[in-house]
Each structure stands twice: as structure tokens, then as C-alpha cells.
Design a protein around this motif. Structure first.
Motif: not given
Ligand code: NDP
Ligand SMILES: O=C1O[C@H](COP(=O)(O)O)[C@@H](O)[C@H](O)[C@H]1O
Length: 496
Positions: A191, A245, A248-249, A252, A267, A438
Motif C-alpha cells: 500500500e 488478495q 487486489m492490493m 488497487m 480493492k 471481496e
């Protein structure tokens, strides 16, 4: 942090011993638990409090990243633990539990903040949530939260059913679905790495990125988990949750604010934008494999079908790779490749971002070869970020070579994933947990592939243990003019 009661279902189990107690202990040493807390362990077997506390101590001896030897704090920590025998299907046991929880709350002057951690078989998740409600354990002046382990369902329908049942007892914002990949240092760092660096943000799109590769390869086989794994396979065990996951991280967009709900929204947009894979066409973008015998780290190992507890006729997947497309202007035309497998050549979880290389032709005239820039984010076992770029090596006649800038985290100082996640749940921060949207959308994407597996529409490739999986997974990338980037292919010339 507010004082609280930590109620642990499955307190005598493997996960509690290997991960949960060490996490709680290290949080305690770091001053990250409330000043007053009560921990109540549950299981069917009868255990006295002191015997339970000894079991916890043993698990710390074996699994804590910090030594417990001569720790003056250990006894105070252990004194917070109580044990209560409870069968999850016996309503009376919950009423007795409520009595214990309340008497400890009164004794320690704890406001009724209660965190229920379900570290038991998934078939009990809904039963326990309902009994928490029925017994009055959930009626409290303070907050109540539910931490729930994986797997969350075994397909789209069962996941929806489970969620509906959990929602009868807990609100979505009270449910913390553990995905331990979201607690890993480098996944949490993604992130910041992508969002907090304008230089990276500027090139984080289809103008500059050629493809993204996410790999989670393991050297271990099915271990002692045949009963579970043979029904799950790599697709349910790793792909539906951890791999998606991480995707998505990685993909995004920059949220307008860095808050749990803004990150959650970003996400969700990515998983929602995944191009669906149709069952009849799944074989074009998905590869499945099962390990045969071979050698891992120099040791001969059995094939999957020879593993204890596995039927000789099993068609379970121990490897899966897929090509995914995100229907989003930023990622249009950029393939995301994900793969995961057991009994592979190395233990490595990593993201490799391959940038486009428009300079290739330019340098051909100079008889020089330039390599694509690669951003490699190693998640485990090393925690490292490196950038491969082209430069002249004066020590080699000034030839153009791949150089590397890298940053390596000091692993000994890193908290474990479970420490971070338990701490976040105690703080009420759900950023690094899997939210229902999600999870549902991940199952929705995976469902046609599950069906294609069941109907044998996708070939099951045998791959040699100790290899990089079936050749078909290499071909998946070759079709697009790419290859999987492996460690040895990245020359390490300069370490800064
Ligand atoms: N172990 C691991 O590495 C991982 C586990 N998980 C998940 O964590 C959860 C726990 O796994 P794990 O610790 O390995 O499981 P174990 O089988 O080792 O432990 C199960 C626990 O549940 C208790 N239990 C079983 N039946 C009942 C019952 N009827 N009533 C009350 N308690 C019961 C057992 O205690 P007793 O026998 O005394 O009743 C034991 O404490 C699962 O959801 C698993 O999928 C997720 C990731 C990794
Ligand atoms: O959740 C799971 O993860 C592990 C791999 O985790 P890692 O932290 O070692 O990368 C995997 O072995 C296991 O099968 C799966 O259930």
C-alpha cells in the motif's frame, strides 16, 4: 487500547499453539495489549487452568520469535489465561462460559469488550456465532468482535450461506476474516510502496507495465493435512484467498483518503473488474497440476498420490496458474499471472512487475541488449524490494548490464503476520482483513474454474517435485511473449 476479554475457541489446537499464543505473547512484550486483559481458552477436553497455562508456555518455548527463558513478564502474561471445557454444539456450555467471562470481567474490572476467535474447524463457524448470540455472550455493554479463520466456504454458494448465518449474530463491521497474507510485512508495505511514492504511482499503469506476476511457491507437500487439502486443492487453499488478495492490493487505485473503508472500496473495484473466466474456456487461461515424485532440496520425495491419506485416484490440484485481465482503463492490456504450488523448487512468495522495454530496439544498433526494468517485491522468505535497471558496468568493458537497487527488511525485527492482525482486530482496524464483498467476488471469479476442474475440462498435468510446475504454466506466458521471472535470472550486481 481498551481492556478486553479474548475468547479462544480451539485453544488446544495446532494454530493456537503455533501462531496465536506466540502472537499474543509478543504483543504483550511490545506493550501492544491492553493493560488489563482476560484470555479464556476453550476445547472439549478437560484441563485445569495451571495445565493450560503450562501448555501455553510450552508453545511459546517452541514457537515464539522472542525467547521466554528467564522472562520476568512471562508469569504475569500466563496469569491472564483461564481454560473452560466447551463443546461447540452444547448450548449449556455457552451459558457456563458466559458466567466465567462475566466473573473475570468483574474481577479485573473490564468493560464488556469481547473478542471471539474461532480457531476451530470451519463447519463450526456458524454454530458458534449463533450460540454466542443465543447464550447472551454477544449482549455486552462494550464492543464484540469475531475473528474467523480460513477457509471461508468451499465455493460461492457455501460462502454466501455461511456469511448469511454469521450476519444473524454479528454485523459485517464486527467480523474479521483472517487472511494471514494480509498480515505479512511486504503485503502491508505494498500500500505504501505504491501509494506513497509518486515516482512509482506515475508508472503504475498500462502505459509502462507489461505484465505482473504473483507467485507463491512452496517446497513442502501436503504434510499432515491430507483430509483438508485433498478436498481443497491449491485453488481453494491459496488462489481464492491469498493470491487474489495480493492481486487486489497490487492493482488497487490510489484512494482519495487512506482509511480502511477507502482502501476496502478500491480493492473491491479491482476484484469486481476481473474479467470472468467461462467454464468452457477456462483451459485457455488456467493451468492445473499435481506433483509427482522428485527431489526437493536434494531429498527424494514422494508424489502426491503416494502421500499418506491421499487416494491413489485423487485428481486434486497441488498447483494452479492463471492469466487474469482487469477490465479497468488503468490495467487494460496488462496480463496478471498468478501461480501457486506445493513441492516446487523453492519457497518463494513474490510479486514481479515487468515494465515495458521500448529501448530494446534502440540499443540493437549498438549491439547491446537491454533488459526490462523489474520491480520485485519479495514477500517471503525474504522481505525485500528491488528494482532491476540497465547500466554500464565499467568493470566489464562498459557493457550494458542489469543492475539492482534493493531494500531488505531485517526479518528478526519483524512482527509475525498473526501479531499484526490480532493487534489490528483489538484496535478495531479492519484494513488488512478480508471483507465480505471481496470474499464473495473472489469466489464468484473462482467458481467457473472449480466447476471446470470438477468436470475435468482442464487437463491435470503431473509435474516433477522440485520443479517449477508444469510446462503448461510456462507456455501460458510464452503465448503473450513473456516468461516467469525467477530468482537466478535477476543478476545481482549492485546492492545498495
Ligand atoms: N493449523 C494451521 O496451520 C492453520 C489452521 N487454519 C484454520 O484454523 C482453524 C483451526 O485449525 P487447527 O488449529 O489446525 O485445528 P486442530 O484440529 O489442531 O484444532 C481444533 C481445535 O478445535 C477443538 N474442537 C474440535 N471439536 C470441537 C468441538 N466439538 N467443540 C469444541 N472444540 C472443538 C479442538 O479441541 P478439543 O479436541 O479439545 O475439542 C482443538 O482445540 C481451522 O479453521 C483451520 O482451517 C488456518 C490456517 C493455518
Ligand atoms: O494458508 C496457507 O498458507 C500456507 C503458506 O503460507 P506461507 O505464509 O508459508 O506462505 C500454505 O502452506 C497452506 O497450505 C495454506 O493453508
Amino acid at each position: 487500547m481498551e481492556s478486553m476479554t479474548f475468547v479462544l475457541f480451539g485453544a488446544t489446537g495446532d494454530l493456537a499453539k503455533r501462531k496465536i499464543y506466540p502472537a499474543l505473547y509478543n504483543l504483550y512484550l511490545d506493550g501492544k495489549l491492553p493493560s488489563t486483559f482476560s484470555i479464556i481458552g476453550l476445547g472439549r477436553r478437560e484441563l485445569r487452568d495451571d495445565a493450560f497455562q503450562s501448555q501455553v508456555e510450552q508453545s511459546l518455548n517452541q514457537f515464539s520469535r522472542r525467547s521466554v527463558i528467564q522472562s520476568p513478564d512471562l508469569n504475569t502474561f500466563l496469569s491472564a489465561f483461564r481454560y473452560h471445557p466447551l463443546n461447540v454444539t452444547h448450548p449449556d456450555d455457552y451459558r457456563k462460559l458466559l458466567h466465567l467471562v462475566q466473573s473475570r470481567e468483574n474481577e479485573l474490572n473490564i468493560r464488556g469488550n469481547r473478542l471471539f476467535y474461532l480457531s476451530v474447524s470451519p463447519e463450526f463457524f456458524d454454530v458458534i456465532a449463533l450460540q454466542i448470540k443465543e447464550s447472551g455472550l454477544g449482549d455486552t455493554e462494550g464492543w464484540k468482535r469475531l475473528i474467523i479463520e480460513k477457509p471461508f466456504g468451499r465455493d460461492l454458494q457455501s460462502a454466501r450461506l455461511l456469511n448469511a448465518k454469521l450476519n444473524e449474530a454479528f454485523e459485517e463491521n464486527e467480523i474479521y476474516r483472517i487472511d494471514h497474507y494480509l498480515g505479512k510485512t511486504m503485503v502491508q508495505n505494498l500500500e505504501t510502496l505504491v501509494l506513497a511514492n509518486p515516482v512509482i504511482q506515475a508508472v503504475w499503469n498500462n502505459r509502462h507495465i507489461a505484465n505482473v506476476q504473483i507467485t507463491a511457491s512452496e517446497t513442502v507437500g501436503v504434510e499432515e493435512r491430507a483430509g483438508y487439502y485433498d478436498r481443497a486443492g491449491a485453488i481453494r487453499d491459496m488462489m481464492q484467498n491469498h493470491m487474489l488478495q495480493v492481486l487486489m492490493m497490487t492493482a488497487m487505485h490510489l484512494p482519495s483518503q487512506i482509511t480502511p473503508s477507502h482502501i476496502k472500496d478500491e480493492k473491491r473495484k479491482i476484484i469486481k473488474a476481473l474479467q470472468p473466466v467461462h467454464k468452457s474456456e477456462a483451459a485457455l487461461s488456467v493451468v492445473r497440476g499435481q506433483y509427482a515424485s522428485g527431489s526437493v532440496n536434494g531429498n527424494a520425495v514422494a508424489g502426491y498420490l503416494q502421500e499418506p491419506g491421499i487416494e491413489a485416484s485423487s485428481r486434486n490440484d497441488t498447483f494452479v496458474a492463471a492469466r487474469l485481465w482487469i477490465d479497468d482503463p488503468k490495467w487494460e492490456g496488462v496480463p496478471f499471472y498468478i501461480r501457486t504450488g506445493k513441492r516446487m523448487s523453492e519457497k518463494s512468495t513474490r510479486i514481479v512487475v515487468e515494465f515495458k522495454n521500448p529501448t530494446k530496439e534502440l540499443y540493437v544498433t549498438r549491439n547491446a541488449i537491454t533488459s526490462p526494468n523489474l520491480l520485485v517485491i519479495e514477500i517471503s522468505p525474504n522481505e525485500r524490494v528491488s528494482l532491476q535497471f540497465n547500466g554500464k558496468n565499467a568493470e566489464n568493458d562498459g557493457n550494458i548490464e542489469s543492475l539492482e537497487l534493493s531494500f531488505k527488511a531485517d526479518q528478526n525485527k519483524q512482527p509475525e503476520a498473526y501479531e499484526r492482525l490480532i493487534h489490528d482486530a483489538l484496535e478495531g482496524d479492519a484494513t488488512f482483513f478480508a471483507h465480505w464483498n471481496e470474499v464473495e467476488l473472489s469466489w464468484q471469479w473462482v467458481q467457473p474454474i472449480l466447476e471446470a476442474f470438477e468436470e475435468n475440462l482442464i487437463r491435470l498435468h503431473a509435474y516433477e517435485a522440485g520443479s517449477n510446475g508444469p510446462e503448461a504454466s510456462d507456455q501460458l506466458l510464452e503465448e503473450d511473449g513473456f516468461e516467469w521471472w525467477l530468482d537466478p535470472k535477476i543478476p545481482q550486481l549492485v546492492l545498495l
